[in-house]
Motif scaffolding. Structure first.
Motif, PDB file in Angstrom:
ATOM      1  N   LEU A 397       0.834  -1.208   0.000  1.00  0.00           N
ATOM      2  CA  LEU A 397       0.000   0.000   0.000  1.00  0.00           C
ATOM      3  C   LEU A 397       0.873   1.264   0.000  1.00  0.00           C
ATOM      4  O   LEU A 397       0.694   2.164  -0.827  1.00  0.00           O
ATOM      5  N   GLN A 398       1.837   1.301   0.917  1.00  0.00           N
ATOM      6  CA  GLN A 398       2.650   2.516   1.060  1.00  0.00           C
ATOM      7  C   GLN A 398       3.517   2.748  -0.188  1.00  0.00           C
ATOM      8  O   GLN A 398       3.748   3.887  -0.586  1.00  0.00           O
ATOM      9  N   THR A 399       3.983   1.655  -0.786  1.00  0.00           N
ATOM     10  CA  THR A 399       4.808   1.801  -1.994  1.00  0.00           C
ATOM     11  C   THR A 399       3.949   2.288  -3.165  1.00  0.00           C
ATOM     12  O   THR A 399       4.365   3.156  -3.948  1.00  0.00           O
ATOM     13  N   MET A 400       2.733   1.735  -3.271  1.00  0.00           N
ATOM     14  CA  MET A 400       1.823   2.159  -4.350  1.00  0.00           C
ATOM     15  C   MET A 400       1.523   3.662  -4.203  1.00  0.00           C
ATOM     16  O   MET A 400       1.483   4.390  -5.197  1.00  0.00           O
ATOM     17  N   LEU A 401       1.321   4.096  -2.962  1.00  0.00           N
ATOM     18  CA  LEU A 401       1.035   5.518  -2.738  1.00  0.00           C
ATOM     19  C   LEU A 401       2.218   6.387  -3.174  1.00  0.00           C
ATOM     20  O   LEU A 401       2.048   7.433  -3.790  1.00  0.00           O
ATOM     21  N   ARG A 402       3.423   5.924  -2.846  1.00  0.00           N
ATOM     22  CA  ARG A 402       4.626   6.676  -3.250  1.00  0.00           C
ATOM     23  C   ARG A 402       4.707   6.767  -4.771  1.00  0.00           C
ATOM     24  O   ARG A 402       5.038   7.813  -5.322  1.00  0.00           O
ATOM     25  N   LEU A 403       4.421   5.655  -5.451  1.00  0.00           N
ATOM     26  CA  LEU A 403       4.606   5.618  -6.904  1.00  0.00           C
ATOM     27  C   LEU A 403       3.451   6.308  -7.648  1.00  0.00           C
ATOM     28  O   LEU A 403       3.650   6.831  -8.740  1.00  0.00           O
ATOM     29  N   ALA A 404       2.249   6.265  -7.033  1.00  0.00           N
ATOM     30  CA  ALA A 404       1.091   6.812  -7.738  1.00  0.00           C
ATOM     31  C   ALA A 404       0.829   8.281  -7.400  1.00  0.00           C
ATOM     32  O   ALA A 404       0.009   8.928  -8.030  1.00  0.00           O
ATOM     33  N   GLY A 405       1.526   8.777  -6.404  1.00  0.00           N
ATOM     34  CA  GLY A 405       1.437  10.215  -6.093  1.00  0.00           C
ATOM     35  C   GLY A 405       0.184  10.590  -5.339  1.00  0.00           C
ATOM     36  O   GLY A 405      -0.911  10.218  -5.719  1.00  0.00           O
TER      37      GLY A 405
END
Ligand SMILES: [Zn+2]
Length: 405
Positions: A397-405
């Motif tokens: 979840l946290q990585t997706m948030l970082r990558l998706a902005g």
């Protein structure tokens, strides 16, 4: 406020997939494009819709759930087909956790700039149809759709026919939408994290694999009357390959491994010198040049045995993949997300193949690993502690948030 995942829902969904066609010993059996696999697909599509994802199916049966946002999506996903006697988590974890990420973001009103997408790739395991990792390979342009659809199971039916029968022959072209990054959460299926009592790994690369089958033809003869100097012993040559390749791997060190997992001797009798040996050789390394060195060592040994033992050896390549190095940017995003949560993370190599290695051909990619108890997978005993599944999903979840902005 950072979003919190609904772990209860995640565990329940993993259990619901596992319950489909569960065998007496607890094993999961959802071979690609069987009725059981179709049942799992239908369940997962329902969850994708619950998560607010727009579901599309491509021509090789890959299922893609795409969220709102602009531009190329940040994609995660895995597979839900299993081997004939598989566990609950191989593949299913990455799909269910990806859907959970999408659903949590929607429920908690968090909009990302780029869309979040979740993929379920067709026939990762490659048990019923070959090659394995087929859906992601076609998606990445490494195998033609025609070849994939023509692949036939042992019972004669083609993958294309099964897609039609089950209603998963989609109309979307393979490879779209092309993601800006791909992430896969998966159980390790190996012992390293468990052995070190660690809860998280970031996969930096995958081994290249070289498989060969050697057929050694010698001469059958009487075990008592044939002098040692006059033998052409296929069994002895097989043994030389076992010990020599082990020494080669130990001498090379680093990531090199070598395995002779299968030897068949003919006629396989106590008092007869073997006339034929069929030997498998499995070589793996994370470095292509080192892997080639190991292959050359095998070739040199074959030449030497033919010369000194008077046997004939034919060699056939069964599989060959080059090592894959994942994207340092995505690796960094995973590591930063973990550190931010106060979680130590081990950089590691994957010893098994995954859909992510195919996706790495078309976009920046990396993987998140959680431990497998005892390193066991492709087995009903496959197990990961629920808290480790939750840690993996949270880092996803946290990585997706970082990558998706
Ligand atoms: Zn898998």
């Amino acid at each position: 406020m950072s979003p919190t995942l609904n772990f209860e829902r995640m565990h329940t969904r993993i259990g619901a997939l596992a319950a489909i066609n569960r065998l007496e010993d607890g094993a999961c059996c959802r071979l690609a494009l069987t009725d059981a696999d179709a049942h799992g697909r239908t369940l997962a599509i329902g969850w994708m819709r619950d998560a607010g994802l727009n579901v599309i199916i491509d021509a090789v049966g890959n299922i893609l759930g795409i969220g709102a946002g602009e531009g190329a999506p940040v994609m995660t996903g895995s597979h839900i087909d299993t081997v004939a006697s598989g566990g609950e988590l191989d593949g299913a974890l990455g799909v269910v956790a990806g859907i959970e990420v999408a659903q949590t973001l929607r429920e908690q009103g968090i909009r990302t700039k780029r869309p979040i997408a979740v993929a379920i790739f067709t026939n990762e395991e490659g048990v019923r149809f070959q090659p394995d990792m087929m859906g992601s390979l076609v998606f990445a342009g490494g195998l033609s759709l025609h070849e994939a659809l023509s692949s036939r199971a042992h019972d004669g039916v083609s993958l294309g026919e099964e897609l039609q029968r089950l209603g998963f022959a989609g109309d979307r072209p393979c490879g779209t939408p092309r993601p800006c990054a791909f992430l896969e959460l998966h159980i390790e299926q190996g012992p390293i994290l468990d052995r070190h009592a660690e809860s998280l790994g970031v996969v930096t690369d995958l081994q290249g694999i070289s498989w060969r089958e050697l057929v050694i033809d010698g001469v059958s003869n009487h075990a008592g009357t044939t002098p040692m100097s006059m033998r052409h012993d296929a069994g002895y040559c097989a043994a030389r390959i076992v010990t020599h390749m082990r020494n080669v791997a130990r001498h090379m060190g680093g990531a090199q491994v070598a395995t002779v997992g299968s030897i068949r001797l003919l006629p396989n009798l106590i008092n007869v010198i073997a006339r034929r040996a069929i030997v498998s050789v499995d070589l793996r390394n994370t470095s292509e040049s080192r892997l080639r060195e190991a292959e050359q060592a095998l070739e040199a040994l074959i030449a030497e045995l033919q010369r000194t033992e008077g046997v004939r050896i034919s060699s056939r390549q069964l599989a060959r993949t080059e090592p894959v190095v994942f994207d340092e940017g995505v690796i960094e995003a995973i590591s930063a997300a973990a550190v931010n949560l106060g979680l130590p993370v081990r950089r590691m190599t994957s010893g098994a193949g995954h859909d992510a290695q195919m996706m790495a051909r078309i976009c920046p990619t990396a993987m998140i690993f959680v431990p497998s108890r005892g390193g066991i997978s492709h087995n009903p005993q496959e197990y990961t502690e629920p808290r480790h599944l939750e840690i993996g999903a949270t880092v996803l979840l946290q990585t997706m948030l970082r990558l998706a902005g």
